[in-house]
Design a protein around this motif. Sequence first.
Motif, PDB file in Angstrom:
ATOM      1  N   GLN A 132       0.829  -1.197   0.000  1.00 32.69           N
ATOM      2  CA  GLN A 132       0.000   0.000   0.000  1.00 32.69           C
ATOM      3  C   GLN A 132       0.873   1.261   0.000  1.00 32.69           C
ATOM      4  O   GLN A 132       0.575   2.228  -0.709  1.00 32.69           O
ATOM      5  CB  GLN A 132      -0.934   0.000   1.205  1.00 32.69           C
ATOM      6  CG  GLN A 132      -1.938   1.141   1.204  1.00 32.69           C
ATOM      7  CD  GLN A 132      -2.955   0.990   2.317  1.00 32.69           C
ATOM      8  OE1 GLN A 132      -2.784   0.191   3.224  1.00 32.69           O
ATOM      9  NE2 GLN A 132      -4.019   1.750   2.262  1.00 32.69           N
ATOM     10  N   GLU A 156      -4.243  -8.547  -6.449  1.00 36.74           N
ATOM     11  CA  GLU A 156      -4.227  -8.100  -5.054  1.00 36.74           C
ATOM     12  C   GLU A 156      -5.436  -8.623  -4.288  1.00 36.74           C
ATOM     13  O   GLU A 156      -6.574  -8.387  -4.671  1.00 36.74           O
ATOM     14  CB  GLU A 156      -4.196  -6.568  -5.000  1.00 36.74           C
ATOM     15  CG  GLU A 156      -4.113  -5.998  -3.598  1.00 36.74           C
ATOM     16  CD  GLU A 156      -2.916  -6.539  -2.826  1.00 36.74           C
ATOM     17  OE1 GLU A 156      -3.153  -7.216  -1.786  1.00 36.74           O
ATOM     18  OE2 GLU A 156      -1.771  -6.318  -3.266  1.00 36.74           O
ATOM     19  N   SER A 157      -5.175  -9.319  -3.167  1.00 39.70           N
ATOM     20  CA  SER A 157      -6.259  -9.879  -2.368  1.00 39.70           C
ATOM     21  C   SER A 157      -6.577  -9.043  -1.130  1.00 39.70           C
ATOM     22  O   SER A 157      -7.679  -9.155  -0.586  1.00 39.70           O
ATOM     23  CB  SER A 157      -5.892 -11.308  -1.930  1.00 39.70           C
ATOM     24  OG  SER A 157      -4.681 -11.307  -1.185  1.00 39.70           O
ATOM     25  N   ASP A 158      -5.644  -8.211  -0.683  1.00 38.98           N
ATOM     26  CA  ASP A 158      -5.903  -7.377   0.492  1.00 38.98           C
ATOM     27  C   ASP A 158      -6.825  -6.220   0.104  1.00 38.98           C
ATOM     28  O   ASP A 158      -6.530  -5.464  -0.819  1.00 38.98           O
ATOM     29  CB  ASP A 158      -4.584  -6.822   1.039  1.00 38.98           C
ATOM     30  CG  ASP A 158      -4.799  -6.031   2.319  1.00 38.98           C
ATOM     31  OD1 ASP A 158      -5.124  -4.831   2.219  1.00 38.98           O
ATOM     32  OD2 ASP A 158      -4.649  -6.606   3.409  1.00 38.98           O
ATOM     33  N   PRO A 159      -7.972  -6.058   0.787  1.00 44.34           N
ATOM     34  CA  PRO A 159      -8.938  -5.027   0.372  1.00 44.34           C
ATOM     35  C   PRO A 159      -8.400  -3.603   0.465  1.00 44.34           C
ATOM     36  O   PRO A 159      -8.733  -2.751  -0.374  1.00 44.34           O
ATOM     37  CB  PRO A 159     -10.121  -5.234   1.326  1.00 44.34           C
ATOM     38  CG  PRO A 159      -9.557  -6.003   2.488  1.00 44.34           C
ATOM     39  CD  PRO A 159      -8.456  -6.828   1.940  1.00 44.34           C
ATOM     40  N   ASN A 160      -7.564  -3.315   1.459  1.00 41.71           N
ATOM     41  CA  ASN A 160      -7.019  -1.962   1.601  1.00 41.71           C
ATOM     42  C   ASN A 160      -6.039  -1.635   0.482  1.00 41.71           C
ATOM     43  O   ASN A 160      -6.067  -0.540  -0.091  1.00 41.71           O
ATOM     44  CB  ASN A 160      -6.335  -1.809   2.962  1.00 41.71           C
ATOM     45  CG  ASN A 160      -7.320  -1.899   4.110  1.00 41.71           C
ATOM     46  OD1 ASN A 160      -8.454  -1.437   4.022  1.00 41.71           O
ATOM     47  ND2 ASN A 160      -6.900  -2.518   5.201  1.00 41.71           N
ATOM     48  N   ALA A 162      -5.969  -3.150  -2.427  1.00 39.61           N
ATOM     49  CA  ALA A 162      -6.751  -3.120  -3.665  1.00 39.61           C
ATOM     50  C   ALA A 162      -7.432  -1.774  -3.838  1.00 39.61           C
ATOM     51  O   ALA A 162      -7.478  -1.216  -4.952  1.00 39.61           O
ATOM     52  CB  ALA A 162      -7.781  -4.244  -3.656  1.00 39.61           C
ATOM     53  N   GLY A 163      -7.964  -1.218  -2.746  1.00 35.57           N
ATOM     54  CA  GLY A 163      -8.596   0.098  -2.827  1.00 35.57           C
ATOM     55  C   GLY A 163      -7.601   1.178  -3.211  1.00 35.57           C
ATOM     56  O   GLY A 163      -7.916   2.064  -4.020  1.00 35.57           O
ATOM     57  N   ASP A 190     -11.892 -15.017  -9.382  1.00 31.69           N
ATOM     58  CA  ASP A 190     -11.413 -13.962  -8.488  1.00 31.69           C
ATOM     59  C   ASP A 190     -10.760 -12.831  -9.270  1.00 31.69           C
ATOM     60  O   ASP A 190     -10.911 -11.653  -8.922  1.00 31.69           O
ATOM     61  CB  ASP A 190     -10.424 -14.530  -7.467  1.00 31.69           C
ATOM     62  CG  ASP A 190     -11.099 -15.420  -6.437  1.00 31.69           C
ATOM     63  OD1 ASP A 190     -12.277 -15.147  -6.119  1.00 31.69           O
ATOM     64  OD2 ASP A 190     -10.469 -16.372  -5.956  1.00 31.69           O
ATOM     65  N   ARG A 194     -12.090  -8.881  -9.390  1.00 31.56           N
ATOM     66  CA  ARG A 194     -11.249  -7.709  -9.144  1.00 31.56           C
ATOM     67  C   ARG A 194     -11.293  -6.758 -10.340  1.00 31.56           C
ATOM     68  O   ARG A 194     -11.309  -5.536 -10.180  1.00 31.56           O
ATOM     69  CB  ARG A 194      -9.810  -8.156  -8.872  1.00 31.56           C
ATOM     70  CG  ARG A 194      -9.653  -8.937  -7.574  1.00 31.56           C
ATOM     71  CD  ARG A 194      -8.267  -9.534  -7.466  1.00 31.56           C
ATOM     72  NE  ARG A 194      -8.182 -10.466  -6.339  1.00 31.56           N
ATOM     73  CZ  ARG A 194      -7.540 -11.624  -6.374  1.00 31.56           C
ATOM     74  NH1 ARG A 194      -6.912 -12.002  -7.465  1.00 31.56           N
ATOM     75  NH2 ARG A 194      -7.516 -12.403  -5.309  1.00 31.56           N
TER      76      ARG A 194
END
Length: 335
Positions: A132, A156-160, A162-163, A190, A194
């Motif tokens: 990030q 990217e699997s981590d939501p933060n 990815a955002g 998946d 995304r």
Amino acid sequence: MLIGEVARRSGVSARMLRHYDSLGLVQPTGRTVGGYREYTPDDVRRIFHVEGLRSLGLSLRQIARTLDDPGFTPSALVGDLIRGTEERLHRERELLDRLRKVEAAEPAGWQDVARIVELLHGLASRSAARRQQAVLAPVEHESVPAELLAEAVLTESDPNVAGALRWALARAGGDGVASLAYGMASDDVDVRRRAVVALAELPGDETTAMLTDALADPDAAIRRRAALALGTRGETRAVPALVGIVVEGPNDVEAAELLGALARDATWADRIMSALVDELAAPTADSAVRMRLTQALAEMPGTIALDTLRHLARDDDRPVALLASALVTMREARP
């Protein structure tokens, strides 16, 4: 044969043959009448064995052990060679991929190259916080390459993280759309999920067309996300899918609000009303489905749903009747 003759016939230089001799790898075992050392047929055969093993990637030390080991098993050696070659190819592919990404970013100078390489290392980190940080790190004069961001979004699997990637991608412009299109064609659901989330946050006719195609995706979550994004853009092609969302449940409130907004277009108001009423009358519609559909009617503009709500206020399904009655009262109380 003397060394010069062997070199001509074998293609191995005299210098390399002397090196083999010094290592004890291939030593001439014969003698001429004059006492000169010469290579026997067995020695020449060993030279060809050495060259064959060298072509497979073995070092001279490994070759010596292999040829002199009576318990040598070719299958074990070949297996080790295959694994080593695969690892080397994997490293080479990673390097090639990194070089192509640097080239695609069209760096203007070495500072740009250093920034891109730093970003690539950051995105490859096992730490979500580090990934990030790599995306959000301030850049003085230019944004992060869009194609690179788009490719990272797809994995990217981590939501933060990815955002953060989607935010940076939206700032970078539409250059990453081609990579997202590649993601939408993936067999991995998946990756497609995304991709559709990222597309929903990007403007433009090209992304709208891709979202429209996503309405036919076999995955319900992808169809739902595409329909909501299209509805937000005022695309009436999403109407059937939005009605389906109201029926199915997840995101039904958002879908109902979008249907209400689309129904402000008089040419679509009757179609949307007809679709909702048809679903209310469907034999498969249970009480929960009919409750969601009734709530969706409340989002219709003006009074176009008032008569239908009045009818539902007398429905045999008491929860539906109570909800419809309350909605009628609220609607009639409006100026």
